[in-house]
Motif scaffolding. Structure first.
Motif, short mmCIF file in Angstrom:
data_model
loop_
_atom_site.label_atom_id
_atom_site.label_comp_id
_atom_site.label_asym_id
_atom_site.label_seq_id
_atom_site.Cartn_x
_atom_site.Cartn_y
_atom_site.Cartn_z
N ILE A 55 0.86 -1.19 0.00
CA ILE A 55 0.00 0.00 0.00
C ILE A 55 0.90 1.25 0.00
O ILE A 55 1.77 1.40 0.84
CB ILE A 55 -1.01 -0.01 1.16
CG1 ILE A 55 -1.95 1.19 1.06
CG2 ILE A 55 -0.34 -0.09 2.52
CD1 ILE A 55 -3.28 0.96 1.72
N LEU A 56 0.72 2.12 -0.96
CA LEU A 56 1.57 3.29 -1.13
C LEU A 56 0.97 4.49 -0.42
O LEU A 56 1.66 5.31 0.15
CB LEU A 56 1.71 3.63 -2.61
CG LEU A 56 2.21 2.52 -3.51
CD1 LEU A 56 2.08 2.94 -4.97
CD2 LEU A 56 3.64 2.17 -3.18
N ALA A 57 -0.37 4.63 -0.53
CA ALA A 57 -1.02 5.81 0.07
C ALA A 57 -2.52 5.55 0.17
O ALA A 57 -3.06 4.67 -0.51
CB ALA A 57 -0.76 7.04 -0.79
N ASP A 112 -15.19 4.84 1.83
CA ASP A 112 -14.91 5.87 0.82
C ASP A 112 -13.44 6.19 0.68
O ASP A 112 -13.09 7.11 -0.08
CB ASP A 112 -15.71 7.17 1.07
CG ASP A 112 -17.21 6.93 0.95
OD1 ASP A 112 -17.99 7.66 1.57
OD2 ASP A 112 -17.57 5.98 0.23
N ASP A 113 -12.56 5.51 1.41
CA ASP A 113 -11.12 5.68 1.15
C ASP A 113 -10.81 5.18 -0.26
O ASP A 113 -11.46 4.27 -0.76
CB ASP A 113 -10.28 4.83 2.13
CG ASP A 113 -10.07 5.56 3.45
OD1 ASP A 113 -9.49 4.94 4.36
OD2 ASP A 113 -10.48 6.73 3.55
N ILE A 114 -9.78 5.77 -0.86
CA ILE A 114 -9.27 5.24 -2.13
C ILE A 114 -7.85 4.78 -1.86
O ILE A 114 -7.05 5.52 -1.29
CB ILE A 114 -9.34 6.32 -3.22
CG1 ILE A 114 -10.82 6.56 -3.57
CG2 ILE A 114 -8.56 5.89 -4.46
CD1 ILE A 114 -11.04 7.66 -4.57
N LEU A 115 -7.54 3.55 -2.24
CA LEU A 115 -6.24 2.96 -1.93
C LEU A 115 -5.32 3.01 -3.14
O LEU A 115 -5.74 2.73 -4.26
CB LEU A 115 -6.43 1.50 -1.50
CG LEU A 115 -7.46 1.23 -0.41
CD1 LEU A 115 -7.53 -0.27 -0.12
CD2 LEU A 115 -7.13 2.00 0.86
N LEU A 116 -4.07 3.35 -2.89
CA LEU A 116 -3.04 3.33 -3.94
C LEU A 116 -2.12 2.16 -3.69
O LEU A 116 -1.44 2.13 -2.66
CB LEU A 116 -2.26 4.63 -3.93
CG LEU A 116 -2.79 5.43 -5.12
CD1 LEU A 116 -3.49 6.61 -4.65
CD2 LEU A 116 -1.69 5.70 -6.04
N LEU A 117 -2.13 1.22 -4.59
CA LEU A 117 -1.40 -0.03 -4.37
C LEU A 117 -0.39 -0.29 -5.47
O LEU A 117 -0.63 0.05 -6.63
CB LEU A 117 -2.40 -1.19 -4.36
CG LEU A 117 -3.58 -1.07 -3.38
CD1 LEU A 117 -4.62 -2.12 -3.70
CD2 LEU A 117 -3.10 -1.24 -1.95
N LEU A 118 0.69 -0.94 -5.10
CA LEU A 118 1.66 -1.41 -6.09
C LEU A 118 1.66 -2.92 -5.97
O LEU A 118 1.92 -3.44 -4.89
CB LEU A 118 3.04 -0.83 -5.79
CG LEU A 118 4.11 -0.91 -6.87
CD1 LEU A 118 5.22 0.07 -6.56
CD2 LEU A 118 4.71 -2.29 -7.04
#
Ligand SMILES: Nc1ncnc2c1ncn2[C@@H]1O[C@H](COP(=O)(O)OP(=O)(O)OP(=O)(O)O)[C@@H](O)[C@H]1O
Ligand SMILES: Nc1ncnc2c1ncn2[C@@H]1O[C@H](COP(=O)(O)OP(=O)(O)OP(=O)(O)O)[C@@H](O)[C@H]1O
Lengths: 215, 215
Positions: free
Chosen positions: A175-177, A197-203
């Motif tokens: 998880i990046l942010a 309602d969070d939006i996850l930034l994943l690599l």
């Protein structure tokens, strides 16, 4: 201020010329059909109706002085290649050209084009991924198997901490942010809890993301 | 397993059918020209050579049973609209259609298409951004001020360690990963050195990235 020439004002070329002009660049737009040029004349610095394969006409239009030229002719590969040669003859160092097939792309690289773009293919990959990965909003493909994905939080994640979710172990993703409204939580810690309602930034891997977005 | 029908195998449709099939989905690919279908037959579940405006032929091909249909006909807007109507008549709930102009897009939304895509326009915007932010290859906008960026390594970074570069302090960016050929170094450590031809994945402010790509 950088100057750009956009040659071929089909769907792709038109939007390149318009976007560059809106971001403040100087743009010369060229097409051999009058109707394609007319629509752009309110947005860009200069328009010309001419056949870009005609080296003399291109010279007179002052194309030799631009910093970057973008060739967006697709249906007629011969015209696409000849126009690139005309630009090379005029001494333009930075040429971006649209390719229709991989072999056409290799040919463009061999004759010295700076960058080859495949607009339809690249968008097709993004749209396909968004159809299979239900909650994927955005993505940057990194390797054939990995990418960065922006996803809607799966329902089963809400009110759980990152430690509990064990994303790396269960889905092979980092998880990046976390995007929460207009806030951005960069490098969240294990104690951080996911909210609705969070939006996850994943690599992670494409497979891992498909598995995760099925939840 | 989800089933998709892709109608119209031009540059966009071909790559949608191929990408969906490669990710394990069941794909039926349709085009009226034999040569466009032939190339796909090794990748997808089923191919048909037929005119998609012919409702009887579409029914016999079993298109009514798919989960999602993608219409990728662009040059002939009338055919694009008629094919969408045929799909609606066959009872398909989830239809994705390519639009050529904003008015065409509005028309598609009005007749009940689930999602309208503008592949050329969307790629044109990305390519234009990358021309103005010199070394930016890809980006995901996160907030009006932040984003994830994929950039070419600035020359002044080569052979330096991340510790030396102090990216967070000097540019307000976090390094997420380094792409080196087909390898991906996720969450690199301070000791990792940047090599020529590395591609950097950064999360940071737009201003920080513009400052960094000017180096
Ligand atoms: N020799 C030429 N000189 C100038 N303009 C040209 C030339 N050949 C083609 N064009 C113009 O280039 C534009 C795009 O060409 P074409 O239709 O071949 O590409 P395309 O890949 O289908 O476009 P897109 O997908 O961006 O709509 C058209 O507006 C056409 O008039
Ligand atoms: N009625 C139809 N039934 C089946 N296939 C069709 C029909 N009309 C067009 N096609 C096919 O759809 C494909 C794409 O059509 P077209 O060239 O109009 O779109 P395009 O937007 O230029 O495509 P792209 O930009 O994706 O290359 C072509 O391969 C064509 O043969």
């Amino acid at each position: 201020k950088k100057t750009f020439a956009v040659i071929g004002l089909g769907r792709f070329g038109f939007h390149v010329a318009k976007t560059l002009a809106e971001l403040g660049a100087e743009v010369i737009a060229i097409d051999r059909e009058e109707e394609n040029v007319r629509e752009l004349s309110d947005f860009v610095t200069q328009t010309y109706i001419l056949d870009a394969m005609d080296e003399k006409a291109m010279k007179e239009a002052g194309i030799a002085n631009v910093d970057v030229a973008i060739v967006s002719i697709g249906q007629n590969v011969e015209a696409n290649l000849i126009v690139v040669m005309v630009l090379i003859d005029l001494g333009i160092k930075n040429i971006i050209a649209k390719a229709v097939t991989p072999l056409h792309g290799k040919l463009l690289e061999k004759i010295g084009v700076t960058r080859v773009v495949y607009p339809e293919r690249d968008m097709a990959i993004r749209v396909s991924h968004s159809l299979l990965m239900k909650n994927v909003l955005e993505e940057i493909p990194l390797t054939p198997k990995h990418g960065i994905f922006e996803i809607n939080t799966p329902k089963s994640f809400v009110d759980k901490s990152l430690k509990e979710l064990q994303l790396r172990k269960s889905f092979n993703v980092n998880i990046l942010a976390i995007r929460r409204g207009n806030d951005l939580i960069i490098n969240p810690s294990g104690e951080d809890k996911i909210k609705e309602d969070d939006i996850l930034l994943l690599l992670g891997t494409n497979d891992g993301i498909i598995k995760l977005t099925r939840l």
